[in-house]
Scaffold this motif. Structure first.
Motif, PDB file in Angstrom:
ATOM      1  N   ALA A  57       0.830  -1.208   0.000  1.00 58.91           N
ATOM      2  CA  ALA A  57       0.000   0.000   0.000  1.00 58.91           C
ATOM      3  C   ALA A  57       0.865   1.260   0.000  1.00 58.91           C
ATOM      4  CB  ALA A  57      -0.935  -0.007   1.200  1.00 58.91           C
ATOM      5  N   GLU A  58       1.938   1.251   0.775  1.00 60.43           N
ATOM      6  CA  GLU A  58       2.833   2.410   0.810  1.00 60.43           C
ATOM      7  C   GLU A  58       3.497   2.618  -0.547  1.00 60.43           C
ATOM      8  OE1 GLU A  58       5.402   1.425   4.049  1.00 60.43           O
ATOM      9  OE2 GLU A  58       3.990   2.125   5.573  1.00 60.43           O
ATOM     10  N   GLU A  59       3.905   1.529  -1.205  1.00 61.31           N
ATOM     11  CA  GLU A  59       4.504   1.637  -2.532  1.00 61.31           C
ATOM     12  C   GLU A  59       3.485   2.159  -3.539  1.00 61.31           C
ATOM     13  OE1 GLU A  59       6.033  -2.261  -3.338  1.00 61.31           O
ATOM     14  OE2 GLU A  59       7.671  -2.052  -1.905  1.00 61.31           O
ATOM     15  N   THR A  60       2.243   1.729  -3.412  1.00 60.05           N
ATOM     16  CA  THR A  60       1.190   2.195  -4.317  1.00 60.05           C
ATOM     17  C   THR A  60       0.950   3.690  -4.143  1.00 60.05           C
ATOM     18  OG1 THR A  60       0.153   0.019  -4.249  1.00 60.05           O
ATOM     19  CG2 THR A  60      -1.217   1.842  -4.998  1.00 60.05           C
ATOM     20  N   VAL A  61       0.990   4.168  -2.918  1.00 63.06           N
ATOM     21  CA  VAL A  61       0.817   5.598  -2.673  1.00 63.06           C
ATOM     22  C   VAL A  61       1.946   6.380  -3.341  1.00 63.06           C
ATOM     23  CG1 VAL A  61       0.896   7.368  -0.863  1.00 63.06           C
ATOM     24  CG2 VAL A  61      -0.514   5.342  -0.563  1.00 63.06           C
ATOM     25  N   LYS A  62       3.180   5.868  -3.245  1.00 63.31           N
ATOM     26  CA  LYS A  62       4.318   6.541  -3.887  1.00 63.31           C
ATOM     27  C   LYS A  62       4.159   6.547  -5.403  1.00 63.31           C
ATOM     28  CE  LYS A  62       7.612   5.402  -0.249  1.00 63.31           C
ATOM     29  NZ  LYS A  62       8.781   4.583   0.127  1.00 63.31           N
ATOM     30  N   VAL A  63       3.739   5.427  -5.973  1.00 58.83           N
ATOM     31  CA  VAL A  63       3.545   5.346  -7.425  1.00 58.83           C
ATOM     32  C   VAL A  63       2.446   6.306  -7.858  1.00 58.83           C
ATOM     33  CG1 VAL A  63       2.737   3.831  -9.275  1.00 58.83           C
ATOM     34  CG2 VAL A  63       4.443   3.007  -7.668  1.00 58.83           C
ATOM     35  N   ASN A  64       1.354   6.361  -7.110  1.00 63.07           N
ATOM     36  CA  ASN A  64       0.265   7.273  -7.455  1.00 63.07           C
ATOM     37  C   ASN A  64       0.714   8.733  -7.397  1.00 63.07           C
ATOM     38  OD1 ASN A  64      -1.520   5.201  -7.922  1.00 63.07           O
ATOM     39  ND2 ASN A  64      -2.472   5.314  -5.905  1.00 63.07           N
ATOM     40  N   ALA A  65       1.550   9.070  -6.430  1.00 63.95           N
ATOM     41  CA  ALA A  65       2.067  10.432  -6.332  1.00 63.95           C
ATOM     42  C   ALA A  65       2.947  10.752  -7.539  1.00 63.95           C
ATOM     43  CB  ALA A  65       2.844  10.613  -5.033  1.00 63.95           C
ATOM     44  N   GLU A  66       3.753   9.800  -7.962  1.00 61.69           N
ATOM     45  CA  GLU A  66       4.612   9.999  -9.138  1.00 61.69           C
ATOM     46  C   GLU A  66       3.780  10.160 -10.403  1.00 61.69           C
ATOM     47  OE1 GLU A  66       7.894  10.620 -11.441  1.00 61.69           O
ATOM     48  OE2 GLU A  66       7.807  10.552  -9.248  1.00 61.69           O
ATOM     49  N   VAL A  67       2.739   9.353 -10.554  1.00 64.10           N
ATOM     50  CA  VAL A  67       1.858   9.451 -11.722  1.00 64.10           C
ATOM     51  C   VAL A  67       1.163  10.813 -11.729  1.00 64.10           C
ATOM     52  CG1 VAL A  67      -0.272   8.545 -12.734  1.00 64.10           C
ATOM     53  CG2 VAL A  67       1.527   6.983 -12.021  1.00 64.10           C
ATOM     54  N   LEU A  68       0.715  11.269 -10.589  1.00 58.94           N
ATOM     55  CA  LEU A  68       0.069  12.578 -10.495  1.00 58.94           C
ATOM     56  C   LEU A  68       1.037  13.686 -10.893  1.00 58.94           C
ATOM     57  CD1 LEU A  68      -2.465  14.173  -9.651  1.00 58.94           C
ATOM     58  CD2 LEU A  68      -1.508  14.251  -7.349  1.00 58.94           C
ATOM     59  N   SER A  69       2.269  13.580 -10.438  1.00 61.46           N
ATOM     60  CA  SER A  69       3.283  14.574 -10.787  1.00 61.46           C
ATOM     61  C   SER A  69       3.551  14.570 -12.287  1.00 61.46           C
ATOM     62  CB  SER A  69       4.576  14.277 -10.020  1.00 61.46           C
ATOM     63  OG  SER A  69       5.625  15.087 -10.480  1.00 61.46           O
ATOM     64  N   GLN A  70       3.676  13.388 -12.883  1.00 59.88           N
ATOM     65  CA  GLN A  70       3.923  13.301 -14.322  1.00 59.88           C
ATOM     66  C   GLN A  70       2.731  13.845 -15.111  1.00 59.88           C
ATOM     67  OE1 GLN A  70       4.967   9.247 -15.188  1.00 59.88           O
ATOM     68  NE2 GLN A  70       6.984   9.425 -14.260  1.00 59.88           N
ATOM     69  N   ASN A  71       1.525  13.546 -14.667  1.00 57.43           N
ATOM     70  CA  ASN A  71       0.338  14.073 -15.346  1.00 57.43           C
ATOM     71  C   ASN A  71       0.305  15.597 -15.290  1.00 57.43           C
ATOM     72  OD1 ASN A  71      -0.594  11.596 -16.164  1.00 57.43           O
ATOM     73  ND2 ASN A  71      -2.055  11.373 -14.487  1.00 57.43           N
ATOM     74  N   SER A  72       0.673  16.170 -14.169  1.00 58.31           N
ATOM     75  CA  SER A  72       0.711  17.627 -14.054  1.00 58.31           C
ATOM     76  C   SER A  72       1.733  18.219 -15.010  1.00 58.31           C
ATOM     77  CB  SER A  72       1.058  18.036 -12.618  1.00 58.31           C
ATOM     78  OG  SER A  72       0.062  17.597 -11.737  1.00 58.31           O
ATOM     79  N   GLN A  73       2.886  17.587 -15.132  1.00 54.14           N
ATOM     80  CA  GLN A  73       3.913  18.059 -16.064  1.00 54.14           C
ATOM     81  C   GLN A  73       3.430  17.946 -17.507  1.00 54.14           C
ATOM     82  OE1 GLN A  73       7.361  15.726 -15.113  1.00 54.14           O
ATOM     83  NE2 GLN A  73       7.754  16.809 -13.187  1.00 54.14           N
ATOM     84  N   LEU A  74       2.734  16.857 -17.827  1.00 52.06           N
ATOM     85  CA  LEU A  74       2.219  16.692 -19.187  1.00 52.06           C
ATOM     86  C   LEU A  74       1.146  17.729 -19.508  1.00 52.06           C
ATOM     87  CD1 LEU A  74       2.022  12.809 -19.453  1.00 52.06           C
ATOM     88  CD2 LEU A  74       3.538  14.327 -20.726  1.00 52.06           C
ATOM     89  N   ILE A  75       0.315  18.066 -18.543  1.00 51.29           N
ATOM     90  CA  ILE A  75      -0.715  19.080 -18.765  1.00 51.29           C
ATOM     91  C   ILE A  75      -0.060  20.437 -19.039  1.00 51.29           C
ATOM     92  CG2 ILE A  75      -2.542  20.398 -17.616  1.00 51.29           C
ATOM     93  CD1 ILE A  75      -3.412  17.737 -16.324  1.00 51.29           C
ATOM     94  N   LYS A  76       0.982  20.773 -18.274  1.00 47.45           N
ATOM     95  CA  LYS A  76       1.695  22.033 -18.499  1.00 47.45           C
ATOM     96  C   LYS A  76       2.334  22.053 -19.877  1.00 47.45           C
ATOM     97  CE  LYS A  76       2.671  22.832 -13.632  1.00 47.45           C
ATOM     98  NZ  LYS A  76       3.717  22.824 -12.599  1.00 47.45           N
ATOM     99  N   ALA A  77       2.947  20.929 -20.264  1.00 45.19           N
ATOM    100  CA  ALA A  77       3.569  20.853 -21.593  1.00 45.19           C
ATOM    101  C   ALA A  77       2.506  20.972 -22.683  1.00 45.19           C
ATOM    102  CB  ALA A  77       4.342  19.550 -21.744  1.00 45.19           C
ATOM    103  N   ASN A  78       1.368  20.376 -22.481  1.00 42.24           N
ATOM    104  CA  ASN A  78       0.281  20.458 -23.455  1.00 42.24           C
ATOM    105  C   ASN A  78      -0.220  21.888 -23.591  1.00 42.24           C
ATOM    106  OD1 ASN A  78      -1.666  19.485 -25.279  1.00 42.24           O
ATOM    107  ND2 ASN A  78      -3.177  19.441 -23.635  1.00 42.24           N
ATOM    108  N   GLU A  79      -0.273  22.615 -22.487  1.00 44.69           N
ATOM    109  CA  GLU A  79      -0.719  24.009 -22.552  1.00 44.69           C
ATOM    110  C   GLU A  79       0.248  24.849 -23.387  1.00 44.69           C
ATOM    111  OE1 GLU A  79      -1.049  25.053 -18.446  1.00 44.69           O
ATOM    112  OE2 GLU A  79      -2.998  24.076 -18.207  1.00 44.69           O
ATOM    113  N   VAL A  80       1.544  24.578 -23.255  1.00 45.83           N
ATOM    114  CA  VAL A  80       2.543  25.312 -24.039  1.00 45.83           C
ATOM    115  C   VAL A  80       2.383  24.995 -25.522  1.00 45.83           C
ATOM    116  CG1 VAL A  80       5.026  25.536 -24.500  1.00 45.83           C
ATOM    117  CG2 VAL A  80       4.189  25.491 -22.150  1.00 45.83           C
TER     118      VAL A  80
END
Length: 101
Positions: A57-80
């Motif tokens: 469960a702790e590893e899953t929380v870390k993976v989910n946080a990383e996926v959220l961070s990557q999605n945020s970066q992709l959204i910013k790149a898409n806006e550019v």
């Protein structure tokens, strides 16, 4: 009624050792009475499995946080990219077909 008065009951005293033995055997067969070593082994197994699930469960929380961070970066790149394409593309007033007149 406490345990001593229950044991002092004459009808209960007449049961005898055979009946108590049968009762204990039935409890063992039905799983209501198990040895301490078996209980300790099962508890250790349950604790180990619980720790494994907790770690997963702790590893899953870390993976989910990383996926959220990557999605945020992709959204910013898409806006550019979207802003660039809107500025480089044809104006909305241009209604000519693609490829020229």
């Amino acid at each position: 009624m406490d345990a001593l008065s229950l044991l002092a009951n004459p009808t209960l005293r007449d049961i005898g050792a055979g009946a108590i033995l049968v009762l204990v055997v039935l409890m063992i067969i039905t799983g209501r009475l198990i040895p301490k070593a078996t209980h300790d082994r099962e508890m250790k197994t349950a604790i180990t499995r619980g720790d494994e699930w907790k770690q997963t469960a702790e590893e899953t929380v870390k993976v989910n946080a990383e996926v959220l961070s990557q999605n945020s970066q992709l959204i910013k790149a898409n806006e550019v990219v979207e802003a660039f394409l809107r500025s480089a593309g044809p104006s909305p007033a241009d209604t000519s077909p693609v490829g020229g007149p």
